[in-house]
Design an enzyme around this catalytic site. Structure first.
Site, PDB file in Angstrom:
ATOM      1  N   ASP A 108       0.717  -1.420   0.528  1.00 28.56           N
ATOM      2  CA  ASP A 108       0.356   0.333   0.580  1.00 28.56           C
ATOM      3  C   ASP A 108       0.855   1.213  -0.370  1.00 28.56           C
ATOM      4  OD1 ASP A 108       1.109   0.185   2.812  1.00 28.56           O
ATOM      5  OD2 ASP A 108      -1.186   0.087   3.456  1.00 28.56           O
ATOM      6  N   GLU A 148       1.241   4.054   7.548  1.00 31.58           N
ATOM      7  CA  GLU A 148       0.009   3.693   6.221  1.00 31.58           C
ATOM      8  C   GLU A 148      -0.720   4.780   5.808  1.00 31.58           C
ATOM      9  OE1 GLU A 148       0.283  -0.160   5.617  1.00 31.58           O
ATOM     10  OE2 GLU A 148      -0.361  -0.544   7.696  1.00 31.58           O
TER      11      GLU A 148
END
Ligand code: F6R
Length: 263
Positions: A136, A143
């Site tokens: 990702d 994140e």
């Protein structure tokens, strides 16, 4: 960003280990930031070889790891602490007192994170930070959506990371949902950054972070804001880049360029 494309994983590992080794030779008390995961395993094997065959000396090196799962004790077989000792530290002459890894089972994560940042500062800051990249686009466990100003803290992992990392655990339910991670801001303060990536499964995200717009949705794009970042990719990870010819020309003409820019 300097982009080095290698033929395969083995060459990526060799080139990255040579860069790290060169920095340690230049400065014996180097402060080295380290990553875990599949990608750096080959790099660490190469560093162990250089230590054994050429006597690369780690005795004064200080290391700071990027992250650790919340809830795992240091000796847990899935902890990043365990990973680092198995894959690197037990094979080299690093002083255990110079090894810093976030403590996953700390009673007070918030206090611990402040302490960790303080230790990096006391060591004089990180000279060279090694990074991998998540599917990702995360660096460390930053994140999507992590602020580029973020510091060491507890971060909730996204589903993709949990699924990606389930391969190391008996089943997906065992993957911790939180990690202590250096922040993007912490990483950007390292004087030099070395990101390594391998395999076609990383090709899309590598093209996005190297050639796409800067966005906190892909935290690796923060490297575009750093003035000394090197990225080493194998052919698979580089397969979706559009400016390969340029990167290869730069790689092949490095001596000429070094003369021009002194790097
Ligand atoms: C690990 C870390 C992560 C990994 C990334 C890629 O310390 O910081 O960002 O670098 O998840 O992991 P692999 O190399 O297993 O694909």
């Amino acid at each position: 960003m300097e982009i080095i494309i290698t033929d395969n994983y083995a060459e990526m590992s060799k080139v990255s280990a040579q860069i790290i080794s060169h920095e340690i030779q230049k400065r014996h008390d180097l402060v080295l930031g380290l990553a875990t995961g599949d990608t750096p395993v080959g790099t660490y094997k190469e560093l162990v070889k250089i230590h054994q065959k050429e006597g690369l000396d780690f005795s004064k090196v200080k290391s700071f790891n990027l992250d650790e799962y919340v809830g795992l004790a240091p000796l847990h077989k899935n902890s990043y602490n365990y990973f680092m000792w198995e894959n690197l530290f037990k094979h080299i002459n690093i002083n255990p007192e110079n090894v810093y890894i976030p403590q996953g089972n700390t009673d007070d994560p918030e206090e611990f994170c402040l302490w960790y940042e303080e230790q990096i500062k006391k060591a004089g800051g990180i000279n060279l930070q090694v990074l991998g990249i998540g599917g990702d686009g995360h660096i460390a466990f930053n994140e999507p959506g992590s602020s580029f100003a973020s510091r060491t803290r507890v971060k909730a992992l996204v589903k993709q990371t949990i699924d990606d990392n389930a391969r190391f655990f008996d089943n997906v339910e065992d993957v911790p949902r939180f990690a202590i991670t250096m922040g993007v801001g912490t990483i950007l303060e390292a004087r030099k950054i070395l990101l390594i990536a391998s395999g076609e499964k990383k090709a899309e995200v590598c093209a996005q972070f190297i050639e796409g717009p800067v966005t906190s949705q892909i935290t690796a794009t923060a490297l575009q804001l750093h003035n000394y970042a090197t990225v080493i990719l194998d052919k698979g990870a580089a397969s979706k880049l559009t400016r390969t010819e340029y990167y290869n020309w730069v790689r092949d003409n490095k001596q000429l360029i070094q003369k021009q820019v002194g790097r």
